[in-house]
Structure formats: structure tokens, C-alpha cells
Motif scaffolding. Structure first.
Motif, PDB file in Angstrom:
ATOM      1  N   VAL A 167       0.842  -1.202   0.000  1.00  0.00           N
ATOM      2  CA  VAL A 167       0.000   0.000   0.000  1.00  0.00           C
ATOM      3  C   VAL A 167       0.876   1.251   0.000  1.00  0.00           C
ATOM      4  N   THR A 168       1.937   1.263   0.761  1.00  0.00           N
ATOM      5  CA  THR A 168       2.835   2.418   0.809  1.00  0.00           C
ATOM      6  C   THR A 168       3.498   2.660  -0.542  1.00  0.00           C
ATOM      7  N   VAL A 169       3.956   1.609  -1.182  1.00  0.00           N
ATOM      8  CA  VAL A 169       4.588   1.754  -2.499  1.00  0.00           C
ATOM      9  C   VAL A 169       3.580   2.263  -3.521  1.00  0.00           C
ATOM     10  N   VAL A 170       2.363   1.766  -3.481  1.00  0.00           N
ATOM     11  CA  VAL A 170       1.336   2.218  -4.427  1.00  0.00           C
ATOM     12  C   VAL A 170       1.001   3.684  -4.180  1.00  0.00           C
ATOM     13  N   ILE A 171       0.854   4.078  -2.940  1.00  0.00           N
ATOM     14  CA  ILE A 171       0.539   5.482  -2.625  1.00  0.00           C
ATOM     15  C   ILE A 171       1.674   6.397  -3.071  1.00  0.00           C
ATOM     16  N   ILE A 172       2.894   6.003  -2.824  1.00  0.00           N
ATOM     17  CA  ILE A 172       4.039   6.823  -3.252  1.00  0.00           C
ATOM     18  C   ILE A 172       4.098   6.891  -4.773  1.00  0.00           C
TER      19      ILE A 172
END
Length: 137
Positions: free
Chosen positions: A123-128
Motif C-alpha cells: 500500500v505504501t509503495v502504491v501510494i508513493i
């Protein structure tokens, strides 16, 4: 077989090989015949306790140790699994169940926390990745 016992066998059978058919027939007759005495037949029933299977979760712990070792919980679970297996080999089923229960809880914790970490990372990688074009302008 030494010479003394061989001589005894030869002397007992008259130098001829034993007649196995005759012995078998005599056995069958005595087996099928009525009881020789007036004593009643008694039976004894022995109830053997069934072996209690205590799962020690060694394979699950090893998997968590190798692939999902969140905060070393998989390694600790593996240690408890080995202790459970040792207790089971000694015959202490209560101790084996206690160690196995602890290993199971640690395995569940390791699995859940590792899956949560993977989800949070994705989720963090997708948001970034989605916010990267906005940050450059």
C-alpha cells in the motif's frame, strides 16, 4: 548347530526327516476338538490407552523462520516446536502440549504480522507511486 544337538535331532527322528504333514493334522484335530477339561473359558480384555497425537508444528515454524520471520517470532516458534517434540519423545504429553500451544500462538502471530507488513509495504509503495507525479510539479 553343534554336533550334540544335531545328534539329538537325528536320534529322536530315527535318522529320518520329520513328517510335517502328520504333525499338522494332529494339531488341527486337537485345535478343533472339544475342550479336554471341564474348566470354563475365561477372556480378559485389556484396554490400552490410545496414543495421543500432539502436533508440534515444526514444519510451520520452520516455514515461518525461513520466509516470514517477523521480529524473530518464527525462530522462537521453531525453538518451542523442538522443545515440544523433545517432550513428546520423553513421554511428557502435558509438557509437549504446552510447548506446542506456545509454538502455535507464535506461528499465528508471526504469520499475521508478516502478512500485515507485506500489505502495508504494498500500500505504501502504491501510494508513493501514485503521488510521485504530483510531488514533482
Amino acid at each position: 548347530m553343534n554336533h550334540t544337538s544335531q545328534a539329538f535331532v537325528n536320534a529322536a527322528t530315527g535318522g529320518q526327516p520329520p513328517n510335517y504333514e502328520r504333525i499338522k493334522e494332529e494339531y488341527e484335530v486337537s485345535e478343533l476338538g472339544a475342550p479336554h477339561g471341564s474348566a470354563s473359558v475365561r477372556t480378559t480384555v485389556i484396554n490400552m490407552p490410545r496414543e495421543v497425537s500432539v502436533p508440534d508444528h515444526v514444519v510451520w515454524s520452520l516455514f515461518n523462520t525461513l520466509f516470514m520471520n517477523f521480529c524473530c517470532l518464527g525462530f522462537i516458534a521453531y525453538a518451542y516446536s523442538v522443545k515440544s517434540r523433545d517432550r513428546k519423545m520423553v513421554g511428557d504429553m502435558t509438557g509437549a502440549q504446552a510447548y506446542a500451544s506456545t509454538a502455535k500462538c507464535l506461528n499465528i502471530s508471526s504469520l499475521v504480522l508478516s502478512i500485515l507488513m507485506v500489505i502495508i509495504t504494498i500500500v505504501t509503495v502504491v501510494i508513493i507511486a501514485l503521488n510521485a507525479p504530483r510531488l514533482q510539479t
